[in-house]
Design a protein around this motif. Structure first.
Motif, PDB file in Angstrom:
ATOM      1  N   TYR A  75       0.976  -1.053   0.125  1.00  0.00           N
ATOM      2  CA  TYR A  75       0.139   0.139  -0.153  1.00  0.00           C
ATOM      3  C   TYR A  75       1.336   0.981   0.175  1.00  0.00           C
ATOM      4  O   TYR A  75       0.499   2.236  -0.515  1.00  0.00           O
ATOM      5  N   TRP A  76       2.051   0.801   1.025  1.00  0.00           N
ATOM      6  CA  TRP A  76       3.388   2.263   0.663  1.00  0.00           C
ATOM      7  C   TRP A  76       3.686   2.515  -0.430  1.00  0.00           C
ATOM      8  O   TRP A  76       3.662   3.891  -1.326  1.00  0.00           O
ATOM      9  N   THR A 115      -5.357   6.433  -4.529  1.00  0.00           N
ATOM     10  CA  THR A 115      -6.403   7.644  -4.075  1.00  0.00           C
ATOM     11  C   THR A 115      -5.802   8.986  -2.623  1.00  0.00           C
ATOM     12  O   THR A 115      -5.438   9.970  -2.601  1.00  0.00           O
ATOM     13  N   ALA A 116      -5.612   8.670  -1.404  1.00  0.00           N
ATOM     14  CA  ALA A 116      -4.149   8.701  -0.531  1.00  0.00           C
ATOM     15  C   ALA A 116      -3.121   9.865  -1.069  1.00  0.00           C
ATOM     16  O   ALA A 116      -2.903  10.850  -0.911  1.00  0.00           O
ATOM     17  N   GLY A 117      -2.233   8.640  -1.502  1.00  0.00           N
ATOM     18  CA  GLY A 117      -1.451   9.422  -2.337  1.00  0.00           C
ATOM     19  C   GLY A 117      -1.552  10.342  -3.318  1.00  0.00           C
ATOM     20  O   GLY A 117      -0.707  11.513  -3.379  1.00  0.00           O
ATOM     21  N   ALA A 146       0.602   4.375  -2.951  1.00  0.00           N
ATOM     22  CA  ALA A 146       0.992   6.107  -2.093  1.00  0.00           C
ATOM     23  C   ALA A 146       1.592   6.488  -2.828  1.00  0.00           C
ATOM     24  O   ALA A 146       1.269   7.456  -3.418  1.00  0.00           O
ATOM     25  N   ALA A 195      -5.024   3.369  -0.834  1.00  0.00           N
ATOM     26  CA  ALA A 195      -3.900   3.915  -0.651  1.00  0.00           C
ATOM     27  C   ALA A 195      -3.039   4.737  -2.003  1.00  0.00           C
ATOM     28  O   ALA A 195      -2.949   5.632  -2.650  1.00  0.00           O
ATOM     29  N   SER A 201      -8.774   6.474  -9.387  1.00  0.00           N
ATOM     30  CA  SER A 201      -8.459   5.355  -8.841  1.00  0.00           C
ATOM     31  C   SER A 201      -8.656   3.489  -9.209  1.00  0.00           C
ATOM     32  O   SER A 201      -8.831   2.567  -9.630  1.00  0.00           O
TER      33      SER A 201
END
Length: 198
Positions: free
Chosen positions: A14-15, A58-60, A18, A56, A152
């Motif tokens: 996930y990281w 979307t957040a990034g 992102a 992930a 995404s």
């Protein structure tokens, strides 16, 4: 570039998704079409969940979107006016056109941002006029997040559905992204040729 993206998604989870989507937003040549499709393939294999991949990504992307929005606010309308007066020809904009754009954003900014978040290339650029033309933080974050999550999810869903055949998605979306860039360049050159100060 694809191999590097695949490795980072596989190793970073996930990281990694992102981080790649943040880089894609800040440096548009990094292709979200490949990032999210590869992440969808990874989710189809059970390495990550589909919801986690979309979250992930979307957040990034939203971190990068907000960075451009904040920088545009700091640049400001007054500085843009001076910049347009000095470099209007190369912007292919004069102040009257900028004012028309500002009015358009005042009336329809939310829907403009929402739609642009789901279009190649424009996804990253739309944060700049949103910030300069004074869109509220709340509306920017809300409609940007909805559009970014939709983009995404669509790409990750395509990767999830096709499994390891993500090249098929890239065959469609790659030319689409190129076509949008070509149209933007042609439009810019056309406006540059026909530009007249007002």
């Amino acid at each position: 570039m694809d191999d590097w993206i695949i490795r980072l998604v596989d190793q970073g989870g996930y990281w990694g998704v992102a981080l790649l989507m943040f880089l894609e937003t800040v440096f548009p040549p990094v292709p979200s079409e490949v990032i999210m499709t590869v992440a969808g393939v990874s989710a189809s294999r059970g390495n990550m969940t589909f919801a986690g991949v979309v979250g992930a990504g979307t957040a990034g992307a939203m971190l990068g979107n907000y960075l451009w929005f904040w920088l545009a606010i700091k640049f400001g309308s007054d500085r843009l006016h001076r910049f347009a007066d000095r470099y209007g020809r190369w912007l292919t904009l004069n102040w009257k056109e900028i004012e028309r754009g500002q009015e358009l954003f005042r009336k329809h900014g939310s829907i403009i941002v929402l739609i642009a978040r789901m279009l190649p290339t424009l996804r990253s650029l739309i944060s700049i006029p949103a910030g300069i033309f004074g869109m509220s933080h709340r509306r920017f974050l809300l409609f940007s997040t909805i559009g970014t999550a939709g983009w995404s999810a669509a790409l990750a869903g395509a990767g999830y559905a096709l499994g390891s055949q993500f090249e098929d998605v890239e065959k469609i979306l790659g030319p689409l992204s190129t076509a949008v860039i070509v149209l933007i360049v042609i439009g810019y050159v056309w406006r540059l040729i026909r530009w007249k100060p007002e």
